[in-house]
Design a protein around this motif. Sequence first.
Motif, PDB file in Angstrom:
ATOM      1  N   ASN A 193      14.619  44.409   5.512  1.00  0.00           N
ATOM      2  CA  ASN A 193      14.945  45.157   4.296  1.00  0.00           C
ATOM      3  C   ASN A 193      13.670  45.520   3.533  1.00  0.00           C
ATOM      4  O   ASN A 193      13.515  46.658   3.071  1.00  0.00           O
ATOM      5  N   ASN A 194      12.740  44.564   3.427  1.00  0.00           N
ATOM      6  CA  ASN A 194      11.468  44.828   2.750  1.00  0.00           C
ATOM      7  C   ASN A 194      10.685  45.920   3.478  1.00  0.00           C
ATOM      8  O   ASN A 194      10.099  46.810   2.839  1.00  0.00           O
ATOM      9  N   LYS A 195      10.674  45.858   4.806  1.00  0.00           N
ATOM     10  CA  LYS A 195       9.966  46.877   5.587  1.00  0.00           C
ATOM     11  C   LYS A 195      10.602  48.241   5.391  1.00  0.00           C
ATOM     12  O   LYS A 195       9.896  49.263   5.297  1.00  0.00           O
ATOM     13  N   GLN A 212      15.961  39.934   5.386  1.00  0.00           N
ATOM     14  CA  GLN A 212      15.203  40.243   4.172  1.00  0.00           C
ATOM     15  C   GLN A 212      13.888  40.925   4.518  1.00  0.00           C
ATOM     16  O   GLN A 212      13.476  41.889   3.866  1.00  0.00           O
ATOM     17  N   SER A 213      13.224  40.417   5.584  1.00  0.00           N
ATOM     18  CA  SER A 213      11.962  41.015   6.017  1.00  0.00           C
ATOM     19  C   SER A 213      12.187  42.458   6.458  1.00  0.00           C
ATOM     20  O   SER A 213      11.410  43.358   6.109  1.00  0.00           O
TER      21      SER A 213
END
Length: 110
Positions: free
Chosen positions: A89-91, A86-87
């Motif tokens: 993907n956020n980046k 998720q991290s």
Amino acid sequence: MEDTLILERLERATEKMNTKIDNITDKLNRMEVERAKSEMLLTTLATVSDKHEKEINELHDIVNRRVQADLEREKQREVTEKRNAQSLNNKLVIAGVIVTFVQILLDYLL
């Protein structure tokens, strides 16, 4: 004389009967000794069986705790991997926004 013969026969019969009684008593005594030995062996076997059962139960408990710990670690690993994904993907979304912003800015400037 007849009384003497009867008494002799009676004595021989008594001796035979006493011998048979002694033989039976000896057999009974040997059987009692064997029974006592068997009881001791059964008691020993029961004690050993209880000890092994306790050891087996302890081993089962150890294995169960290890399996539970492994499952918990695997669960934590999955949670961590999801968080990391998720991290990332956020980046990537942020990087995409920045790239888009830079493209718009370059288009505006040029």
